[in-house]
Design a protein around this motif. Structure first.
Motif, PDB file in Angstrom:
ATOM      1  N   SER A   1       0.728   5.668  -0.350  1.00 58.85           N
ATOM      2  CA  SER A   1      -0.147   6.815  -0.157  1.00 58.85           C
ATOM      3  C   SER A   1      -0.486   7.427  -1.515  1.00 58.85           C
ATOM      4  CB  SER A   1       0.534   7.857   0.736  1.00 58.85           C
ATOM      5  OG  SER A   1      -0.297   8.982   0.901  1.00 58.85           O
TER       6      SER A   1
ATOM      7  N   THR B   1      -7.215   0.773  -0.916  1.00 57.97           N
ATOM      8  CA  THR B   1      -7.551   0.585   0.491  1.00 57.97           C
ATOM      9  C   THR B   1      -6.757  -0.563   1.085  1.00 57.97           C
ATOM     10  OG1 THR B   1      -9.396  -0.845  -0.120  1.00 57.97           O
ATOM     11  CG2 THR B   1      -9.873   1.484   0.208  1.00 57.97           C
ATOM     12  N   ARG B   2      -6.499  -0.475   2.378  1.00 56.05           N
ATOM     13  CA  ARG B   2      -5.723  -1.530   3.043  1.00 56.05           C
ATOM     14  C   ARG B   2      -6.554  -2.797   3.169  1.00 56.05           C
ATOM     15  NH1 ARG B   2      -1.887  -0.835   8.424  1.00 56.05           N
ATOM     16  NH2 ARG B   2      -1.020  -2.964   8.369  1.00 56.05           N
TER      17      ARG B   2
ATOM     18  N   TYR C   1      -6.019  -2.217  -4.910  1.00 58.00           N
ATOM     19  CA  TYR C   1      -6.165  -1.112  -5.846  1.00 58.00           C
ATOM     20  C   TYR C   1      -7.246  -1.481  -6.870  1.00 58.00           C
ATOM     21  CZ  TYR C   1      -1.553   0.268  -4.030  1.00 58.00           C
ATOM     22  OH  TYR C   1      -0.493   0.620  -3.227  1.00 58.00           O
TER      23      TYR C   1
ATOM     24  N   SER D   1      -9.903   3.517  -6.228  1.00 57.44           N
ATOM     25  CA  SER D   1      -9.660   3.402  -4.793  1.00 57.44           C
ATOM     26  C   SER D   1      -8.381   2.621  -4.532  1.00 57.44           C
ATOM     27  CB  SER D   1     -10.831   2.723  -4.082  1.00 57.44           C
ATOM     28  OG  SER D   1     -10.965   1.382  -4.503  1.00 57.44           O
TER      29      SER D   1
ATOM     30  N   LEU E   1       0.837  -1.199   0.000  1.00 57.97           N
ATOM     31  CA  LEU E   1       0.000   0.000   0.000  1.00 57.97           C
ATOM     32  C   LEU E   1       0.873   1.251   0.000  1.00 57.97           C
ATOM     33  CD1 LEU E   1      -2.896   1.081   0.135  1.00 57.97           C
ATOM     34  CD2 LEU E   1      -2.687   1.058   2.637  1.00 57.97           C
TER      35      LEU E   1
ATOM     36  N   GLY F   1      -2.345  -3.323   0.058  1.00 58.88           N
ATOM     37  CA  GLY F   1      -3.558  -2.632  -0.352  1.00 58.88           C
ATOM     38  C   GLY F   1      -4.222  -3.290  -1.541  1.00 58.88           C
TER      39      GLY F   1
END
Length: 327
Positions: A199, A237-238, A260, A235, A197, A258
């Motif tokens: 940022s 997200t973890r 994706y 998106s 993941l 993450g």
């Protein structure tokens, strides 16, 4: 001995097949090169004997048997005899005999089927179509054999390592309509990739100039050139703690990981794999990016975590919206 000086022009409209698909495989076409011409048996034996991925039993006698069984033909379906003299530019058609392949230990599951199309969940490690060393262990050949439908043909392609939704047509007369739909980029495709993941500010648009030369397993992102690829990232997200812990252990990587969600607008080869590497992180299980691993290092227990989870489009035959999703 017959002398063949054939230089057939293509007929208008949809071409007929000189030899139909058999046991899931289409016939191969080879053309006699420039020169004085060659005896048919000598030419086909040269083609077969120099084939990189050839069955060990496909010897000279097996090539002769093809001629005896009328399984070497011209474009107009005329059988070729072993002693026929072939002029330069002549096309002949025959069935190759592929080498044994290591079975892929995953099954193909049906998502949807009607009289025109078949939508399946393709597992990783199965190429979409026969290519190079992957001939029988491909989605197309497996499905043709299991359905006994030799006309079954993919409307688009997924990389061998990519899993997920694959749409195939069941009849030749509808094939073009669905293939054109994908070629015109009129299909909304959704992919999920799992990777370390990073940022990111999402939603985002990734645009790059990607290149991949024929025969080269890896492509590249070329900076400072006009983009030829576009992907929308909806998106990132973890993963849940349970799923993350399982994958960290399996792939021997560090977290956090993450998911994706990617919407490719264009369809360049390895587009999502290259863009993930450039903008976020390499996808788990990718054996090409960032480092190309040797074929013998392939591990069926470590599939690439790139999956097509959605296809949506206006059906070219009915005009009605169609949508398919995977969990």
């Amino acid at each position: 001995m017959r002398v063949n000086l054939l230089h057939m022009a293509r007929k208008k409209g949809r071409p007929t097949l000189p030899l139909p698909p058999r046991d899931g495989l289409g016939a191969s076409r080879v053309r006699v090169p420039e020169g004085p011409g060659i005896r048919a048996l000598d030419f086909l034996w040269h083609v077969v004997s120099t084939q990189r991925h050839r069955h060990p039993d496909d010897d000279l006698s097996a090539v002769q048997q093809r001629f005896d069984d009328s399984l070497v033909v011209l474009r107009d379906t005329t059988p070729v005899l072993a002693d026929d003299w072939l002029a330069p530019g002549t096309d002949i058609f025959f069935y190759r005999r592929p080498a044994p392949e290591k079975p892929v230990p995953y099954s193909i599951t049906t998502v949807y089927e009607d009289g025109d199309i078949l939508v399946v969940d393709k597992p990783p490690f199965l190429a979409t179509m026969p290519r190079a060393s992957h001939i029988t262990e491909t989605a197309t050949v497996r499905l043709r054999r299991s359905t006994l439908n030799e006309e079954l043909t993919p409307a688009h392609r997924l990389d061998r390592g990519t899993s997920g939704l694959l749409l195939l047509t069941k009849r030749r007369d509808v094939r073009g309509a669905y293939q054109d739909l994908f070629a015109r980029r009129e299909v909304d495709k959704v992919y999920e990739a799992i990777a370390p993941l990073r940022s990111l500010r999402v939603p985002a648009i990734w645009e790059h100039h990607l290149v991949k030369e024929h025969g080269d397993p890896a492509g590249a992102v070329v900076p400072d050139l006009e983009p030829n690829s576009r992907t929308v990232v909806s998106s990132a997200t973890r993963l849940s703690s349970e799923e993350e812990a399982s994958l960290v252990s399996l792939y021997d990587v560090d977290g956090p990981l993450g998911r994706y969600v990617l919407h490719p607008v264009t369809g360049r080869t390895h587009q999502l794999r290259l863009q993930m590497m450039a903008e976020a992180a390499p996808i788990l299980g990718d054996t090409i990016y960032p480092n190309l691993l040797p074929a013998e290092a392939e591990d069926f227990s470590l599939p690439m975590r790139l999956r097509c989870t959605g296809l949506a489009f206006i059906d070219p035959l009915s005009g009605q919206p169609r949508s398919f999703q995977l969990d």
